[in-house]
Design a protein around this motif. Structure first.
Motif, PDB file in Angstrom:
ATOM      1  N   GLU A 170       0.828  -1.215   0.000  1.00 30.77           N
ATOM      2  CA  GLU A 170       0.000   0.000   0.000  1.00 30.77           C
ATOM      3  C   GLU A 170       0.862   1.265   0.000  1.00 30.77           C
ATOM      4  N   LEU A 171       1.956   1.240   0.766  1.00 28.86           N
ATOM      5  CA  LEU A 171       2.842   2.406   0.803  1.00 28.86           C
ATOM      6  C   LEU A 171       3.492   2.627  -0.558  1.00 28.86           C
ATOM      7  N   ALA A 172       3.873   1.553  -1.240  1.00 24.83           N
ATOM      8  CA  ALA A 172       4.473   1.681  -2.576  1.00 24.83           C
ATOM      9  C   ALA A 172       3.472   2.302  -3.545  1.00 24.83           C
ATOM     10  N   MET A 173       2.224   1.905  -3.442  1.00 23.34           N
ATOM     11  CA  MET A 173       1.186   2.488  -4.303  1.00 23.34           C
ATOM     12  C   MET A 173       1.046   3.988  -4.018  1.00 23.34           C
ATOM     13  N   ASP A 174       1.088   4.355  -2.731  1.00 25.33           N
ATOM     14  CA  ASP A 174       1.000   5.776  -2.368  1.00 25.33           C
ATOM     15  C   ASP A 174       2.195   6.558  -2.903  1.00 25.33           C
ATOM     16  N   LEU A 175       3.385   5.951  -2.824  1.00 28.31           N
ATOM     17  CA  LEU A 175       4.577   6.626  -3.342  1.00 28.31           C
ATOM     18  C   LEU A 175       4.492   6.797  -4.857  1.00 28.31           C
TER      19      LEU A 175
ATOM     20  N   GLN B 269      14.056  16.495  -8.926  1.00 28.26           N
ATOM     21  CA  GLN B 269      13.274  17.164  -7.884  1.00 28.26           C
ATOM     22  C   GLN B 269      12.382  16.169  -7.149  1.00 28.26           C
ATOM     23  N   ILE B 270      11.810  15.226  -7.883  1.00 30.54           N
ATOM     24  CA  ILE B 270      10.942  14.216  -7.272  1.00 30.54           C
ATOM     25  C   ILE B 270      11.761  13.297  -6.372  1.00 30.54           C
ATOM     26  N   ILE B 271      12.921  12.873  -6.854  1.00 30.09           N
ATOM     27  CA  ILE B 271      13.776  11.990  -6.055  1.00 30.09           C
ATOM     28  C   ILE B 271      14.273  12.730  -4.814  1.00 30.09           C
ATOM     29  N   ASP B 272      14.651  13.994  -4.965  1.00 33.30           N
ATOM     30  CA  ASP B 272      15.089  14.796  -3.817  1.00 33.30           C
ATOM     31  C   ASP B 272      13.962  14.936  -2.787  1.00 33.30           C
ATOM     32  N   PHE B 273      12.736  15.115  -3.257  1.00 32.84           N
ATOM     33  CA  PHE B 273      11.581  15.202  -2.358  1.00 32.84           C
ATOM     34  C   PHE B 273      11.443  13.912  -1.543  1.00 32.84           C
ATOM     35  N   MET B 274      11.569  12.775  -2.217  1.00 34.98           N
ATOM     36  CA  MET B 274      11.429  11.481  -1.536  1.00 34.98           C
ATOM     37  C   MET B 274      12.571  11.270  -0.529  1.00 34.98           C
ATOM     38  N   VAL B 275      13.786  11.675  -0.893  1.00 30.22           N
ATOM     39  CA  VAL B 275      14.925  11.531   0.021  1.00 30.22           C
ATOM     40  C   VAL B 275      14.750  12.446   1.218  1.00 30.22           C
ATOM     41  N   ASP B 276      14.284  13.675   1.001  1.00 23.52           N
ATOM     42  CA  ASP B 276      14.041  14.599   2.111  1.00 23.52           C
ATOM     43  C   ASP B 276      12.993  14.039   3.059  1.00 23.52           C
ATOM     44  N   ARG B 277      12.011  13.367   2.505  1.00 25.24           N
ATOM     45  CA  ARG B 277      10.899  12.854   3.307  1.00 25.24           C
ATOM     46  C   ARG B 277      11.239  11.539   4.002  1.00 25.24           C
TER      47      ARG B 277
ATOM     48  N   VAL C  62      15.350   5.308   1.048  1.00 21.92           N
ATOM     49  CA  VAL C  62      14.324   5.174   0.007  1.00 21.92           C
ATOM     50  C   VAL C  62      14.949   4.969  -1.373  1.00 21.92           C
ATOM     51  N   LEU C  63      16.205   5.351  -1.521  1.00 22.76           N
ATOM     52  CA  LEU C  63      16.877   5.162  -2.804  1.00 22.76           C
ATOM     53  C   LEU C  63      17.296   3.701  -2.947  1.00 22.76           C
ATOM     54  N   TYR C  64      17.004   3.114  -4.093  1.00 22.95           N
ATOM     55  CA  TYR C  64      17.370   1.720  -4.325  1.00 22.95           C
ATOM     56  C   TYR C  64      18.881   1.586  -4.452  1.00 22.95           C
ATOM     57  N   ASN C  65      19.557   2.642  -4.856  1.00 25.41           N
ATOM     58  CA  ASN C  65      21.008   2.664  -4.954  1.00 25.41           C
ATOM     59  C   ASN C  65      21.492   3.909  -4.209  1.00 25.41           C
ATOM     60  N   PRO C  66      21.612   3.827  -2.869  1.00 25.20           N
ATOM     61  CA  PRO C  66      21.941   5.023  -2.096  1.00 25.20           C
ATOM     62  C   PRO C  66      23.349   5.524  -2.389  1.00 25.20           C
ATOM     63  N   PRO C  67      23.585   6.827  -2.192  1.00 23.40           N
ATOM     64  CA  PRO C  67      24.916   7.391  -2.460  1.00 23.40           C
ATOM     65  C   PRO C  67      25.920   6.938  -1.397  1.00 23.40           C
TER      66      PRO C  67
END
Length: 170
Positions: free
Chosen positions: A69-74, A90-98, A103-108
């Motif tokens: 359900e969370l994946a669907m919301d994302l 911008q979308i990826i940055d928003f998700m990382v900020d949140r 949340v990144l599948y390949n984190p830095p």
């Protein structure tokens, strides 16, 4: 029956041309184009972004692959932000900020994700070190010499005969 069909077809065509003529007259300075779920470009962007984001419930799937359900919301949030005209970054940055780097599948590679990147290597080094330590310790052990009684008893067990003491106990 045929008359009704032709009449319905005529009114449909008339209604569509009327709407088309009305929108052609408006011609705004900037076209108000918003992606829809049927927009192939927006769908491609949703798929690209969703493949880069980890499902926080499943943790081993991207939100593109997950049915949680969370994946669907994302995914809905990604679609919403694309509709708002935001870029992929911008979308990826928003998700990382949140949700954080997790949340990144390949984190830095940075200090906060150091253990995540180096943890498997550290575990492998520790496991190999433990293996070599155990093997070295075994090599140093001297074989235990059996007494004559223990050798005789082992030979009887290997031949399949019971030791004399056990026969007497029955």
């Amino acid at each position: 029956m045929m008359k009704k069909f032709l009449l319905a077809l005529f009114f449909t065509a008339f209604a569509l041309t009327g709407v088309h003529a009305q929108t052609a007259q408006q011609s705004p300075a900037q076209p108000d184009v918003k992606p829809t779920i049927l927009d192939p470009v927006a769908n491609k962007r949703v798929a690209e972004i969703s493949a880069q984001l980890r499902c926080l419930v499943c943790q081993n799937q991207s939100i593109a692959d997950s049915n949680a359900e969370l994946a669907m919301d994302l995914k809905k949030q990604v679609v919403k932000q694309i509709a708002e005209g935001k870029t992929n970054q911008q979308i990826i940055d928003f998700m990382v900020d949140r949700y954080g780097d997790f949340v990144l599948y390949n984190p830095p590679f940075k200090m906060s994700t150091l253990l995540l990147w180096l943890g498997p290597i550290l575990f492998l080094v520790l496991a190999l070190g433990g293996l070599f330590y155990t093997m070295a310790k075994r090599k140093k052990l001297k074989p235990v010499e059996l007494t004559a009684e223990q050798k005789r008893r082992a030979e009887e067990l290997l031949r399949g005969t019971e030791p004399a003491k056990r026969r007497d106990a029955k």
